[in-house]
Design a protein around this motif. Structure first.
Motif, PDB file in Angstrom:
ATOM      1  N   TYR A 269      -0.734  -8.069  12.384  1.00 23.22           N
ATOM      2  CA  TYR A 269      -0.239  -9.354  12.867  1.00 23.22           C
ATOM      3  C   TYR A 269       0.627  -9.998  11.802  1.00 23.22           C
ATOM      4  CZ  TYR A 269      -3.864 -11.792  10.146  1.00 23.22           C
ATOM      5  OH  TYR A 269      -4.652 -12.274   9.142  1.00 23.22           O
TER       6      TYR A 269
ATOM      7  N   GLU B 110       2.338 -13.371   9.957  1.00 23.07           N
ATOM      8  CA  GLU B 110       2.258 -14.802   9.688  1.00 23.07           C
ATOM      9  C   GLU B 110       3.409 -15.131   8.748  1.00 23.07           C
ATOM     10  OE1 GLU B 110      -1.860 -16.599   8.896  1.00 23.07           O
ATOM     11  OE2 GLU B 110      -1.458 -16.214  11.014  1.00 23.07           O
TER      12      GLU B 110
ATOM     13  N   PHE C 112       0.851  -1.186   0.000  1.00 25.38           N
ATOM     14  CA  PHE C 112       0.000   0.000   0.000  1.00 25.38           C
ATOM     15  C   PHE C 112       0.883   1.230   0.000  1.00 25.38           C
ATOM     16  CE2 PHE C 112      -2.941  -3.136   1.576  1.00 25.38           C
ATOM     17  CZ  PHE C 112      -4.156  -2.733   1.048  1.00 25.38           C
TER      18      PHE C 112
ATOM     19  N   TYR D 262      -0.126  -8.514   8.105  1.00 22.99           N
ATOM     20  CA  TYR D 262      -1.496  -8.191   7.726  1.00 22.99           C
ATOM     21  C   TYR D 262      -2.089  -7.163   8.698  1.00 22.99           C
ATOM     22  CZ  TYR D 262      -1.371 -12.671   5.184  1.00 22.99           C
ATOM     23  OH  TYR D 262      -1.056 -13.709   4.355  1.00 22.99           O
TER      24      TYR D 262
ATOM     25  N   MET E 236      -9.196  -8.366  13.882  1.00 18.49           N
ATOM     26  CA  MET E 236      -9.605  -9.532  13.095  1.00 18.49           C
ATOM     27  C   MET E 236      -8.478  -9.975  12.170  1.00 18.49           C
ATOM     28  SD  MET E 236     -13.314  -8.105  12.040  1.00 18.49           S
ATOM     29  CE  MET E 236     -14.066  -9.494  11.216  1.00 18.49           C
ATOM     30  N   ARG E 237      -8.421 -11.288  11.946  1.00 17.69           N
ATOM     31  CA  ARG E 237      -7.430 -11.821  11.007  1.00 17.69           C
ATOM     32  C   ARG E 237      -7.800 -11.428   9.591  1.00 17.69           C
ATOM     33  NH1 ARG E 237      -7.978 -15.597  14.882  1.00 17.69           N
ATOM     34  NH2 ARG E 237      -6.067 -16.096  15.952  1.00 17.69           N
ATOM     35  N   ASP E 238      -9.097 -11.415   9.336  1.00 17.81           N
ATOM     36  CA  ASP E 238      -9.587 -11.122   7.993  1.00 17.81           C
ATOM     37  C   ASP E 238     -11.076 -10.804   8.104  1.00 17.81           C
ATOM     38  OD1 ASP E 238      -9.788 -10.851   5.292  1.00 17.81           O
ATOM     39  OD2 ASP E 238      -9.088 -12.867   4.793  1.00 17.81           O
TER      40      ASP E 238
ATOM     41  N   THR F 181      -8.207  -2.343   5.537  1.00 13.45           N
ATOM     42  CA  THR F 181      -9.252  -3.058   6.281  1.00 13.45           C
ATOM     43  C   THR F 181      -8.640  -4.337   6.850  1.00 13.45           C
ATOM     44  OG1 THR F 181      -9.919  -4.119   4.238  1.00 13.45           O
ATOM     45  CG2 THR F 181     -11.116  -2.135   4.839  1.00 13.45           C
ATOM     46  N   PRO F 182      -9.282  -4.921   7.871  1.00 12.93           N
ATOM     47  CA  PRO F 182      -8.717  -6.138   8.453  1.00 12.93           C
ATOM     48  C   PRO F 182      -8.437  -7.206   7.398  1.00 12.93           C
ATOM     49  CG  PRO F 182     -10.564  -5.397   9.756  1.00 12.93           C
ATOM     50  CD  PRO F 182     -10.509  -4.516   8.549  1.00 12.93           C
ATOM     51  N   GLY F 183      -7.285  -7.830   7.498  1.00 10.81           N
ATOM     52  CA  GLY F 183      -6.940  -8.893   6.562  1.00 10.81           C
ATOM     53  C   GLY F 183      -6.113  -8.438   5.376  1.00 10.81           C
ATOM     54  N   ASP F 184      -5.958  -7.124   5.175  1.00 15.93           N
ATOM     55  CA  ASP F 184      -5.165  -6.641   4.050  1.00 15.93           C
ATOM     56  C   ASP F 184      -3.696  -7.004   4.253  1.00 15.93           C
ATOM     57  OD1 ASP F 184      -7.200  -5.589   2.611  1.00 15.93           O
ATOM     58  OD2 ASP F 184      -6.917  -3.522   3.264  1.00 15.93           O
TER      59      ASP F 184
ATOM     60  N   ASN G 132      -8.675 -13.057   2.174  1.00 16.08           N
ATOM     61  CA  ASN G 132      -7.222 -12.883   2.162  1.00 16.08           C
ATOM     62  C   ASN G 132      -6.494 -14.135   2.606  1.00 16.08           C
ATOM     63  OD1 ASN G 132      -6.692 -10.105   1.296  1.00 16.08           O
ATOM     64  ND2 ASN G 132      -8.012  -9.622   3.033  1.00 16.08           N
TER      65      ASN G 132
ATOM     66  N   SER H 179      -5.000  -5.824  11.203  1.00 16.99           N
ATOM     67  CA  SER H 179      -6.052  -6.469  11.990  1.00 16.99           C
ATOM     68  C   SER H 179      -7.168  -5.494  12.355  1.00 16.99           C
ATOM     69  CB  SER H 179      -5.460  -7.110  13.247  1.00 16.99           C
ATOM     70  OG  SER H 179      -4.969  -6.134  14.114  1.00 16.99           O
ATOM     71  N   ARG H 180      -7.003  -4.224  12.008  1.00 17.60           N
ATOM     72  CA  ARG H 180      -8.069  -3.252  12.279  1.00 17.60           C
ATOM     73  C   ARG H 180      -8.222  -2.307  11.099  1.00 17.60           C
ATOM     74  NH1 ARG H 180      -6.666  -2.352  18.270  1.00 17.60           N
ATOM     75  NH2 ARG H 180      -8.453  -3.242  19.342  1.00 17.60           N
ATOM     76  N   LEU H 181      -9.373  -1.669  11.049  1.00 20.11           N
ATOM     77  CA  LEU H 181      -9.619  -0.627  10.052  1.00 20.11           C
ATOM     78  C   LEU H 181      -8.833   0.614  10.464  1.00 20.11           C
ATOM     79  CD1 LEU H 181     -11.346   0.655   7.718  1.00 20.11           C
ATOM     80  CD2 LEU H 181     -13.050   1.167   9.454  1.00 20.11           C
TER      81      LEU H 181
ATOM     82  N   LEU I  50      -5.383   3.605   9.087  1.00 23.22           N
ATOM     83  CA  LEU I  50      -4.407   4.065   8.100  1.00 23.22           C
ATOM     84  C   LEU I  50      -3.093   3.332   8.324  1.00 23.22           C
ATOM     85  CD1 LEU I  50      -4.946   7.933   8.288  1.00 23.22           C
ATOM     86  CD2 LEU I  50      -6.052   6.299   6.784  1.00 23.22           C
TER      87      LEU I  50
END
Lengths: 230, 247
Positions: free
Chosen positions: A28, A30, A4, A35, B152-154, A11-14, B191, A37-39, A41
């Motif tokens: 978080y 992996e 980005f 990635y 959240m993870r996703d 958004t979460p998961g990006d 994702n 984990s929250r909405l 910037l």
């Protein structure tokens, strides 16, 4: 590798980054992938990738100073609401300057339900609820001033880099401003007018937390308001 | 009585004029309720669903609290006026099951272990139902969770595929669900590429099932774009308000 641009909404998961980076706030990791984990910037630093969240709640942390409200009085202490999922306790021994005698001392004489306190968290972990103290200088029962509540996510912005924002506010509004890490702020000034101005400024900061050049704009706003009053 | 109603016409279009692999029109909005910690609203075809999230907060009753993670509770409820014939407002067997199914679809996406001894409560209120409410409910609940600032993870996004008049179709509506041959709801974490809900009602061959699953996952990916857009626009509206103030 970054996926980005700096300060873009995620958004979460990006998937934010891949490689040898440290996962900062609200992210978080992996494997070597980071990635969101929250909405919020995304902010890419030299080593750390973090997300400045749009909305959070307060999770206690040892050493934090918070403003809380007495919810209940027990035999040997108080139950305090600190605007968090966890209820805090304040033991009588952490509030009184003399030894606490259960038979003689009436705790409601020191703090009663509804009273506000400025306290420090002395212990908290996954297994025990936060424990507070008011036995340090500057801490204790709040006797005057006004309370403003903002999202805990905005607290760093209200304090500013090296406390620049909060010092500016104190100087410009002539108010004493006590910031609780849990998103509750106490303002006490020489007059209600001064307090009103400080509250207005804080609400504006919370609303515009993610814009740049905020300190200067707020200074300008306060000066304009002050000029209009005179 | 299948066969009496023609669900696919001679041009290969469905009862509401969609092509087999087409979704219903979707509208999503985030942050619609001010009393909840997080909320969202979805319109998917004729479905209208609200979701509200509270928490993490103290668990009541206390004895339900878990020592190692947050307790996730979910209530899926249909308003009495959500269907043609008045539905009793008491939770039915079906609603209790869907509450559980949705809870389990969202659970793997949330960092529950970060908030031991607390609870996160999700309320899904179906205002108007037209088939596929468990999927739309899951989608909108994930949005409300993100809005509440819960790590959240996703995101979780759900969509159904199925078989109607011998044709594999995406995003079934009420008639297709009831009169069709099969229905496969899928909840998906786009994702991470993981499936958190997979059910099947009706009969499909193994080949048809695999195709339906892929079709539903494609649908999920399309809905995911709407989800992201809804969350982003939350930020944009805040930004616009700020710019309005600056003027």
């Amino acid at each position: 590798m970054f996926f980005f641009e700096n300060r873009q909404v995620v958004t979460p998961g990006d998937l934010l980054a891949e490689g040898d980076y440290i996962a900062g706030n609200n992210t978080y990791k992996e494997g070597s992938r980071i990635y969101a984990s929250r909405l919020g910037l995304v902010e890419y630093g030299e080593k750390v990738v973090q997300v400045v969240a749009l909305n959070t709640f307060y999770i206690p942390s040892v050493g934090d100073q918070v403003i809380g409200k007495i919810e209940d009085v027990n035999i040997n202490g108080w139950v305090v609401n600190i605007n968090s999922p966890y209820q805090a306790t304040l033991r009588a021994s952490e509030a009184l300057n003399k030894p606490f005698r259960q038979q003689k001392d009436d705790l409601t004489r020191f703090l009663d339900v509804g009273d506000l306190i400025f306290a420090k968290i002395i212990s908290f972990d996954r297994t025990i609820d936060p424990v507070l103290t008011i036995k340090e200088p500057g801490l204790g029962k709040i006797t005057q001033g006004q309370i403003v509540k903002v999202s805990p996510a905005k607290i760093p912005r209200i304090i500013g880099r090296k406390a620049s924002m909060i010092n500016m506010l104190k100087n410009e509004t002539e108010c004493k401003i006590t910031v609780g890490q849990n998103g509750i702020i106490l303002i006490s000034g020489p007059s209600p007018e001064h307090e009103r101005l400080a509250i207005m400024a804080i609400e504006k900061i919370a609303q515009e937390a993610h814009t740049s050049g905020l300190t200067d704009r707020i200074t300008e706003m306060i000066r304009k308001e002050k000029g209009a009053k005179k | 009585m299948s066969g009496k109603i023609r669900l696919i016409n001679e041009n290969g279009l469905r009862v509401d004029g969609r092509r087999p692999n087409e979704l219903r029109p979707i509208k999503m909005e985030v942050g619609v309720l001010s009393n909840a910690d997080g909320s969202a609203y979805i319109e998917q075809g004729k479905n209208k669903i609200l979701a509200a999230v509270y928490g993490p907060r103290e668990v009541h009753p206390r004895h339900l609290a878990l020592p190692d993670r947050s307790l996730l509770r979910c209530r899926y409820h249909m308003a009495p006026f959500s269907v043609e014939e008045r539905k009793s407002p008491a939770p039915s067997r079906r609603e209790i099951e869907l509450s559980k199914v949705i809870k389990e679809a969202l659970e793997p996406a949330i960092f529950l272990e970060k908030f031991p001894r607390t609870s996160i409560d999700i309320f899904i209120e179906v205002l108007q139902a037209d088939g596929g409410t468990r999927c739309a409910g899951t989608t909108v609940a994930a949005l409300a969770l993100a809005d509440a600032g819960i790590p959240m993870r996703d995101l979780v996004v759900a969509c159904a595929a199925g078989k109607v008049d011998g044709v594999l179709v995406l995003d079934l509506n009420d008639i297709e669900d009831k009169e069709g041959e099969a229905d496969v709801p899928v909840a998906y974490m786009p994702n991470l590429g993981l499936i958190s809900l997979l059910q099947m009602d009706g009969s499909l061959t193994i080949e048809e099932f695999n195709q339906s699953l892929n079709l539903a996952m494609e649908g999920c990916k399309q809905i995911y774009k709407f989800q992201k857009e809804a969350l982003r626009s939350r930020y944009v509206t805040i930004k616009e308000e700020v710019e309005e103030c600056l003027r």
